[in-house]
Design an enzyme around this catalytic site. Structure first.
Site, short mmCIF file in Angstrom:
data_model
loop_
_atom_site.label_atom_id
_atom_site.label_comp_id
_atom_site.label_asym_id
_atom_site.label_seq_id
_atom_site.Cartn_x
_atom_site.Cartn_y
_atom_site.Cartn_z
N SER A 113 -41.46 -31.14 7.87
CA SER A 113 -40.07 -30.81 7.59
C SER A 113 -39.18 -32.03 7.35
CB SER A 113 -39.52 -29.97 8.73
OG SER A 113 -38.28 -29.46 8.39
N HIS A 114 -38.22 -32.24 8.24
CA HIS A 114 -37.23 -33.30 8.03
C HIS A 114 -37.72 -34.66 8.54
CE1 HIS A 114 -36.80 -31.62 12.02
NE2 HIS A 114 -36.36 -32.79 12.41
N LYS A 126 -47.90 -25.76 9.94
CA LYS A 126 -47.28 -24.57 10.52
C LYS A 126 -48.07 -23.36 10.06
CE LYS A 126 -43.07 -25.36 8.35
NZ LYS A 126 -41.63 -25.19 8.11
N ASP A 277 -33.96 -30.57 2.82
CA ASP A 277 -34.85 -31.45 3.59
C ASP A 277 -36.26 -31.47 2.99
OD1 ASP A 277 -35.58 -28.89 4.28
OD2 ASP A 277 -36.20 -29.47 6.30
N ASP A 279 -39.14 -29.94 3.39
CA ASP A 279 -39.83 -28.72 2.96
C ASP A 279 -38.89 -27.64 2.42
OD1 ASP A 279 -38.79 -28.35 5.51
OD2 ASP A 279 -40.31 -26.87 6.07
N ASP A 281 -36.25 -26.02 3.69
CA ASP A 281 -35.65 -24.91 4.43
C ASP A 281 -34.26 -25.22 4.97
OD1 ASP A 281 -36.54 -26.59 6.42
OD2 ASP A 281 -37.88 -25.14 7.38
N ARG A 282 -33.86 -26.50 4.92
CA ARG A 282 -32.52 -26.83 5.40
C ARG A 282 -31.59 -27.12 4.22
NH1 ARG A 282 -32.74 -30.66 10.65
NH2 ARG A 282 -34.50 -29.70 11.69
N GLU A 364 -27.37 -24.68 13.93
CA GLU A 364 -26.60 -25.92 13.77
C GLU A 364 -27.40 -26.99 13.03
OE1 GLU A 364 -28.08 -28.56 15.54
OE2 GLU A 364 -29.46 -27.02 16.29
N LYS A 376 -35.97 -20.11 7.18
CA LYS A 376 -34.66 -20.52 6.70
C LYS A 376 -34.83 -21.02 5.27
CE LYS A 376 -34.69 -24.85 9.39
NZ LYS A 376 -35.81 -24.77 10.32
N ARG A 496 -31.26 -33.95 22.87
CA ARG A 496 -30.20 -33.41 22.02
C ARG A 496 -29.03 -33.00 22.91
NH1 ARG A 496 -32.45 -34.06 17.25
NH2 ARG A 496 -34.30 -32.94 16.58
#
Ligand code: G16
Length: 543
Positions: A113-114, A126, A277, A279, A281-282, A364, A376, A496
């Site tokens: 991902s990111h 995944k 991002d 992949d 999805d963002r 978020e 997403k 976080r």
């Protein structure tokens, strides 16, 4: 074609995190590491022989090698058909769509991902289920357990499969079908959105920039925004997917997409900027001198999604992940929509979407999606916003300011402390957890804690329970701090800290988030004894 069982030793570090397995490339490259993991996934599925599997990835370093290994195992495990994106490329939302469209039992998505890519970067694997949704908690637990006991995997002696040409090849009982990475997804977006209407925005002069960050969305974005919708040629930048993302950190936020943010604060800023991002999805959206906070974005999408004909009368409910700000809550109440709060991780939305309890959801961490597919979807979110602009005739800033005017502005910030020593981070969380009963009533820097708890969730559809999902400190109804440890890193630990505060006085709507949340940030450091326990005082990323 001979199918052979290869003896193997289990690895002890293949437990799935927030979103699958994420590791350094050097870890993934160990002997049989990919094979062990993928066979463990197949061992946890039922009745898949003769059925269809989808495989795709974001094109990052090692994608090509991992795919060839996985193809051999999938053929040996007797899948009837394996659908692969051309050159191994499929964005996460495209994979999700393809799984459902072709009736697959699931799909393997190769992406971290990111997280950064390249030989020194990260790699990830995944699994999405037959709904195109991230493997739910019950399955991830089962797979994690299987990785610790696996003693063999199945494989075949197969030459590397040519994935560069669209078409079919047969190996034993399995057909390997290479499909276009973009066609199905683009056609689906055209079903959902009125492209003619969006095109008028561009025809009427909307200036636009989209940063694909040298990651998977480049070909999708060029096709959709430039070729179909008519955005100026060259509007999509960093459009070619590269194995190391050209050195970019493919995480669209204020830190890693700073070049885009900086551009949007100059006189040359286009009317609308967006990025996705690794992949796909963002998403991040910016307007001139204006950053659209993802939590506000979810609130606006909830408010306006049913102005898009495809969604009219179909808004059954909305969900946000717990650390996502409460901006959307008031909109849901106003629209009389059932509302759910889930733990972090897209997998928790899956059952709600499948049961049609929600029509859209968001996080978020720059994620949003709807029932159109169960991951997403960055480009979907951008198209949804462009549709809303087309339907309302308003700008991103106008729409968001109207939201603040109506419900107050919820300032929302994520401060991440990356690269912490894992033991230090665990100690910090354990200490906070022990203190929970005594914290209510405590005042720090003039802010009084009214409630303190560790978030737990019972899935209303499946009854599954997820505990220990983040420590929440509430300061009345409009102010909150949340602490949790990231589940997507590949080394050490990331703390976080989510800060939220609703301000209803319009004279403060333009305060800098750093100022509006400065006291709360200080409270977060004091209450967690951050400096003493981790040696840190300043976050590594702020979004
Ligand atoms: C994943 C998950 C998201 C989560 C994000 C950050 O996104 O799908 O639900 O919000 O990671 O998670 P964490 O705070 O545990 O690092 P992605 O885009 O990385 O798949």
């Amino acid at each position: 074609m001979d199918i052979t069982a290869i003896k193997t030793e289990p690895y002890t570090d293949q437990t799935l995190g927030t979103s699958g397995l994420r590791k350094k490339v050097s870890v993934i490259k160990q002997q049989n590491y990919v094979e062990n993991f993928v066979q463990s996934v197949f061992d946890c599925l039922e009745n898949f022989e003769g059925k269809t599997l989808v495989i795709g990835g974001d094109g990052r370093y090692y994608n090509d090698r991992a795919i060839q290994a996985i193809l051999k195992i999938a053929v040996a495990n007797q899948f009837g058909r394996i659908i692969v994106g051309q050159n191994g490329i499929l964005s996460t939302p495209a994979s999700s769509h393809v799984i459902v469209k072709y009736g697959a039992v699931g799909g393997i998505i190769l992406s971290a991902s990111h997280n950064p890519g390249g030989p020194d970067g990260d790699f990830g694997i995944k699994f999405d289920n037959e709904h195109g949704a991230p493997a739910p908690q019950e399955l991830t637990a089962k797979i994690s357990a299987r990785t610790r006991t696996i003693d063999h995997f199945w494989t075949v002696d197969l030459p590397d499969v040519d994935l560069s040409q669209i078409g079919e090849q047969t190996f034993g009982n399995t057909v390997i079908q290479v499909i276009s990475s973009v066609d199905d997804y683009v056609a689906y977006m055209q079903e959902i959105f009125d492209f003619g209407k969006i095109k008028k925005l561009f025809d009427n002069g909307l200036t636009f920039i989209y940063d694909a960050m040298n990651a998977v969305t480049g070909p999708y974005a060029v096709r959709i925004f430039e070729e179909i919708l008519g955005a100026e040629k060259g509007s999509v930048i960093h459009a070619v997917p590269l194995p190391d993302f050209g050195g970019l950190h493919p995480e669209p936020n204020l830190t890693y997409a700073k070049h885009l943010v900086d551009l949007m604060y100059t006189e040359n800023a286009p009317d609308f900027a967006a990025a996705s991002d690794g992949d796909g999805d963002r998403y991040m959206i910016l307007a001139p001198s204006f950053f659209l906070n993802p939590s506000d974005s979810l609130a606006v999408l909830t408010q306006y999604l049913d102005t898009i004909p495809f969604y009219k009368g179909r808004l059954t409910g909305v969900a946000r992940s717990m650390p996502t700000s409460f901006a959307v809550d008031a909109v849901a109440t106003d629209k009389n929509l059932p509302f759910y709060q889930t733990p972090t991780g897209w997998k928790f939305f899956g059952s709600l979407l499948t049961a049609n309890k929600i029509a859209l959801c968001g996080e978020e961490s720059f994620g949003a999606g709807s029932f159109h597919l169960q991951e997403k979807d960055g480009i979907w979110a951008i198209l949804a916003w462009l549709s809303i602009l087309a339907e309302t005739g308003k700008t991103v800033e106008q729409i968001t300011r109207e939201l603040w005017q109506k419900y107050g502005r919820v300032f929302a910030m994520l401060q991440s402390y990356e690269g912490l020593d894992a033991t230090d981070a665990n100690t910090l969380m354990a200490r906070l957890n022990t203190q929970l009963p005594t914290l209510p009533g405590t005042s720090i820097q003039g802010e009084t804690i009214t409630e303190a708890f560790n978030f737990a969730y019972t899935d209303p559809v499946t009854g599954e329970i997820a505990q220990n999902q983040g420590i929440c400190l509430l300061f009345g109804t409009d102010t909150r701090i949340v602490f949790r440890l990231s589940g997507t890193g590949s080394s050490g630990a990331t703390l976080r800290v989510y800060l939220n505060k609703r301000i209803t006085d319009p004279t403060h709507f333009d305060d800098a988030p750093a100022d509006a949340l400065a006291t709360l940030a200080e409270v977060s450091r004091i209450v967690s004894d951050l400096k003493k326990l981790t040696g840190r005082h300043t976050p590594t990323t702020i979004t």
